[in-house]
Motif scaffolding. Structure first.
Motif, mmCIF file in Angstrom:
data_model
loop_
_atom_site.group_PDB
_atom_site.id
_atom_site.type_symbol
_atom_site.label_atom_id
_atom_site.label_comp_id
_atom_site.label_asym_id
_atom_site.label_seq_id
_atom_site.Cartn_x
_atom_site.Cartn_y
_atom_site.Cartn_z
ATOM 1 N N GLU A 1 2.959 6.036 -2.973
ATOM 2 C CA GLU A 1 4.133 6.754 -3.438
ATOM 3 C C GLU A 1 4.125 6.888 -4.972
ATOM 4 N N PRO B 1 10.886 8.733 -15.714
ATOM 5 C CA PRO B 1 10.916 9.679 -14.600
ATOM 6 C C PRO B 1 10.088 9.215 -13.404
ATOM 7 N N ARG C 1 1.696 12.172 -9.891
ATOM 8 C CA ARG C 1 1.052 13.476 -9.756
ATOM 9 C C ARG C 1 2.074 14.598 -9.874
ATOM 10 N N ALA C 2 3.225 14.411 -9.194
ATOM 11 C CA ALA C 2 4.259 15.439 -9.249
ATOM 12 C C ALA C 2 4.700 15.648 -10.700
ATOM 13 N N GLN C 3 4.794 14.558 -11.471
ATOM 14 C CA GLN C 3 5.199 14.678 -12.871
ATOM 15 C C GLN C 3 4.107 15.361 -13.687
ATOM 16 N N ARG C 4 2.871 14.983 -13.432
ATOM 17 C CA ARG C 4 1.776 15.608 -14.173
ATOM 18 C C ARG C 4 1.713 17.097 -13.882
ATOM 19 N N ALA C 5 2.021 17.463 -12.627
ATOM 20 C CA ALA C 5 2.012 18.873 -12.256
ATOM 21 C C ALA C 5 3.057 19.644 -13.062
ATOM 22 N N ARG C 6 4.085 18.920 -13.567
ATOM 23 C CA ARG C 6 5.095 19.584 -14.384
ATOM 24 C C ARG C 6 4.865 19.276 -15.864
ATOM 25 N N ALA D 1 3.860 16.377 -17.427
ATOM 26 C CA ALA D 1 4.006 15.037 -17.986
ATOM 27 C C ALA D 1 2.650 14.513 -18.414
ATOM 28 N N LEU E 1 13.710 5.787 -3.842
ATOM 29 C CA LEU E 1 13.029 5.811 -2.548
ATOM 30 C C LEU E 1 12.980 4.415 -1.940
ATOM 31 N N GLN F 1 1.805 9.523 -5.937
ATOM 32 C CA GLN F 1 2.361 10.851 -5.671
ATOM 33 C C GLN F 1 3.375 11.254 -6.734
ATOM 34 N N ILE F 2 4.232 10.303 -7.108
ATOM 35 C CA ILE F 2 5.258 10.609 -8.109
ATOM 36 C C ILE F 2 4.596 10.992 -9.432
ATOM 37 N N PRO G 1 12.549 7.763 -9.334
ATOM 38 C CA PRO G 1 12.375 8.103 -7.917
ATOM 39 C C PRO G 1 11.806 6.942 -7.102
ATOM 40 N N PRO H 1 0.819 -1.221 0.000
ATOM 41 C CA PRO H 1 0.000 0.000 0.000
ATOM 42 C C PRO H 1 0.849 1.266 0.000
ATOM 43 N N THR H 2 1.931 1.266 0.786
ATOM 44 C CA THR H 2 2.814 2.427 0.841
ATOM 45 C C THR H 2 3.372 2.741 -0.539
#
Lengths: 300, 278, 260
Positions: C171, C200, C177-182, C184, C208, C174-175, C204, C166-167
């Motif tokens: 994660e 990309p 999402r972070a890419q889509r925010a930039r 991707a 991690l 989240q990764i 990470p 689940p963790t």
């Protein structure tokens, strides 16, 4: 987030943390000239560090990122081998020898910063039991000890909860319960609140507060200057050596040192230094809002 | 960069959002409404799980609200006309390691501008400018591997990756967590500079003192609902709300109140406070 | 975001309370019998046993269905493959495909067999905590220790993997999402472009995970874990009369299924 339902457990004399040694003469944690270099690194992470902590003492360790705080925590817990020239004793085990480190792992507990990365099992109570399982305690004894720890850290209702469903504070309390389930004589906490929100931080600090009562030697590593207030002694690290050891007020009173070390003062201290710079000095340095009010009231 | 950046105005109108979980939908945001003027800065406060991160992601458009809408410069962000505006919203996540992947700092920062379809010389200029802005001089750090940087440097690199896209509204999710105090101050300075440049800011944080120093306004969330919004609410009612959501009052505000001074004009920085108290 | 395997349903039914080892042995026995026997009558016996076990488990139908549904694809695919390519006198032919009654019957049999297998297997995983299952398997695998197979360590490894699924999913989310925010874009472009967009994301995630592994190992050592150690358990495996009854009944079912 669930605030703790009960108050902190009463600091009681029959606390099970470590035998009640009648001769508290020698410090529990004692290192001199402690050195360590990570494999492949070009500089020492610890470069001749001296430190000792007695039973029942609560010592705060501060320093910027990379000053050696976490490395110190690992070495004291018997998790890495100190470099040859060091003297390093934890709960009378020689950390330079393999056997000594293995024994130290039993007596010295280490709680790490990231709660997510220290929970192994699939539910809270199994995780708390992990250390005792490793020490091959009998299942009934594990049960009793685990229940005691769950109770002490307000986790009883969460005992079958999976780790990923816990809040940060609950995770860190679970980790702490797991570390202390093994009867310890010393405890090293490596920035246990750094990744928590204020509520989680309060939960963990509340849990930490009751610790030294049982004669436990506590080394509390932190970046949060508010958490230093109240420690018996504070030790500041820079580039792997101790550059200050003494009272909390003494450290914060030395503005130049505080700045050099990249430390932050509690907000009240920050203001007091700023006031000193414009000609209004206080001694001793007020560190809390109340002290600041007294100081301002008294001198105006 | 030519001329100062102009900030985007932001408004949320009745925004609701829930997470689909195994057995039930868990509401993360319930009827959230607020407005933030262009170039203003907003502190987003509340406990973990109160919906702060979700709100930021809904504003950026990573999640679509179930009800209500996000407006950027008064244009519905979900509409066709809002797409370009939404690209001008930058979101910096809490954990820098989640965002860094390239083999050099420069390449990492260039990712966003390239996705915007900029020409290579423009990309290079934006990268250098962003690295310099966050205090990682490109000539010194540009070639470094992101994972070889310290925690604080990684955090700043992740910020540069977003700043290189020249956002007009910057959303930051817990930018100060697990940084040492000196690094925290550095980061706060960078944010102050962006604010001075006119960039609108939304800062989700637990650090009320930094929030007080950096933000004009405040929005407090509790279990996905807005419990306080607008200018820093300094009245008694505000105090009760803060206690309910376990928030401390900013030190300087508390000090000013306890000194019996006018809290509405409490200083934003210790330097200002010292000046007033000397 | 849940893994597509029959998820454990916490409960306190008769089936839940049985020892993981007994359940595993019973399921294995039934599975073998299921593959040995090739008549619809035998299948019916095993299916009945599976249904009874499921009913006793008290797992809600919706929960069961969620675990079961993805596997229907597999069953459907098996059926199709058998219908289309099975030998026999065709009553209808088209291009390379030949439909025959024998083929249909065989396909139906194979798909039903798979269905019954999935049913029986699901009852095991739905009513047994993954941890108990791994412990049970480690116990059953103990003879392998003689051959220097580190069964206990493997069991712990599986436990940790289950704990972190689940963790890891969070994660990964989240990764991305972070890419889509930039900017991707994971949804468009050809397969090569899509695969490239994943680099990309995976970088990470790996970094991690390695760091996590490192920190976790340290935290485990700090709690006195050493590979090769004889460990005790908070919840030791305890076989009781119920388990003996289960194994006895299983033998009866197997014999009945093979003989009818």
């Amino acid at each position: 987030m669930t605030p703790p339902s009960a108050g902190p457990s009463e600091p009681s004399a029959e606390s099970v943390d470590g035998p009640t040694a009648p001769e508290p003469v020698a410090p529990l944690l004692d290192v001199r000239g402690l050195r360590y270099r990570y494999p492949g690194a070009s500089t020492d992470a610890l470069a001749g560090l001296d430190l000792s902590v007695a039973a029942g003492e609560f010592v705060a360790v501060v320093g910027a990122n990379g000053s050696g705080k976490s490395t110190l925590a690992r070495l004291l817990g018997g998790l890495e081998r100190p470099a040859g020239a060091s003297t390093a004793v934890a709960c009378s085990h020689d950390l330079l020898s393999e056997d000594g480190r293995m024994a130290a792992r039993r007596d010295v507990g280490v709680l790490f910063q990231n709660p997510e990365n220290q929970l192994v099992a699939e539910c809270v109570e199994d995780d708390v039991a992990f250390g005792l399982e490793n020490l091959a305690w009998a299942p009934e004894a594990i049960r009793a000890r685990v229940d005691e720890m769950l109770e002490r850290f307000w986790l009883t209702e969460l005992k079958t909860r999976e780790p990923h469903l816990l809040s940060g504070g609950q995770k860190q309390r679970t980790a702490l319960a797991g570390v202390l389930a093994v009867p310890r004589r010393a405890l090293v906490l490596d920035e246990p609140t750094a990744m928590l929100d204020p509520a989680g931080r309060d939960e963990v600090l509340e849990a930490v507060r009751g610790l030294r009562a049982g004669g436990l030697a506590v080394l509390y590593v932190t970046q949060e200057m508010d958490e230093v207030v109240g420690a018996d002694r504070v030790v500041a690290l820079e580039a792997g050596t101790v550059v200050y050891t003494g009272s909390v007020g003494g450290l914060f009173g030395d503005g130049a040192l505080v700045r050099r070390l990249g430390l932050g003062l509690p907000a009240a201290g920050e203001l007091a230094l700023e006031l000193a710079a414009v000609g209004r000095e206080f001694a001793p340095l007020p560190l809390t809002l109340d002290e600041m009010l007294v100081a301002l009231g008294g001198s105006s | 960069m030519t001329g100062p950046l102009r900030g985007l105005a932001l408004a949320c109108r009745g925004v609701s959002f829930s997470y689909e979980e195994a057995r039930a939908a868990i509401p993360a945001l319930r009827d959230v409404s607020f407005k933030l003027g262009a170039g203003r800065s907003l502190a987003l406060l509340g406990a973990s799980g109160s919906g702060k991160s979700t709100l930021l992601q809904v504003i950026k458009g990573l999640d679509a609200p179930e009800a209500g809408e996000v407006l950027l410069d008064d244009v519905p962000a979900a509409a066709a006309a809002g797409a370009e505006l939404r690209r001008q919203v930058g979101l910096v996540f809490q954990t820098p390691e989640l965002q860094l992947f390239a083999t050099s700092a420069r390449e990492d920062v260039a990712f966003g501008p390239r996705r915007l379809g900029w020409q290579e010389p423009d990309v290079a200029a934006a990268v250098d400018e962003a690295l310099a802005l966050v205090g990682l001089p490109p000539e010194q750090f540009g070639g470094r591997h992101p994972y070889a940087l310290s925690g604080g440097e990684q955090r700043r690199l992740a910020l540069a990756g977003v700043l290189a896209m020249r956002p007009r509204l910057l959303l930051l999710d817990e930018p100060f967590v697990s940084l040492d105090p000196a690094t925290r101050r550095e980061l706060a300075k960078i944010l102050l500079r962006l604010r001075a440049d006119g960039v609108s800011l939304v800062l989700a944080t637990h650090d009320v003192d930094l929030a007080w120093a950096l933000c004009d306004e405040v929005l407090v969330l509790d279990a996905g609902r807005v419990v306080a919004a607008g200018p820093w609410d300094l009245g008694e009612a505000g105090r009760e709300l803060r206690e309910a959501s376990r928030l401390r009052e900013p030190f300087l505000v508390d000090l000013w109140r306890r000194l019996g001074r006018d809290v509405a004009s409490a200083p934003r920085t210790v330097a200002e406070a010292a000046e007033a108290l000397r | 975001m849940k893994p597509a395997i029959a998820q454990y349903y916490p409960g306190d039914s008769v089936v839940h309370r049985l020892d993981a080892r007994a359940k595993f042995v019973a399921v294995t026995g039934l599975a073998i019998a299921l593959f040995v026997r090739d008549s619809f009558a035998g299948l019916a016996v095993f299916a009945a046993a599976g249904v009874i076990a499921y009913v006793l488990s008290g797992v809600p139908a919706a929960w069961f269905w969620r675990a079961f549904r993805p596997l229907l694809w597999l069953v459907g695919l098996t059926f199709l493959a058998q219908v289309l390519f099975a030998p026999g006198e065709p009553f209808f032919s088209f291009w390379i495909f030949h439909f025959s009654w024998a083929g249909l019957e065989f396909a139906a049999f194979l798909s039903l067999r798979l269905l019954v297998l999935v049913l029986i297997g699901s009852v095991l995983t739905l009513t047994t905590a993954p941890l108990a299952l791994t412990d049970g398997l480690a116990w059953l695998g103990r003879p392998l220790r003689r051959l220097r197979v580190p069964t206990d360590e493997l069991a712990l490894m599986v436990t940790i993997a289950l704990r972190f699924i689940p963790t890891l999913l969070v994660e990964l989310d989240q990764i991305m999402r972070a890419q889509r925010a930039r900017g991707a874009d994971f949804g468009s472009g050809g397969p090569i472009r899509r695969a490239k967009a994943l680099v990309p994301v995976l970088t990470p995630l790996f970094v991690l995970s390695f760091r996590r592994a490192d920190e976790l190992a340290l935290a485990m050592e700090a709690r006195c874990y050493r590979p090769g150690l004889v460990r005790t358990r908070l919840h030791p495996l305890r076989a009781g009369i119920g388990d003996a009854v289960l194994l006895g009944l299983t033998v009866v079912v197997i014999v009945a299924g093979l003989l009818v």
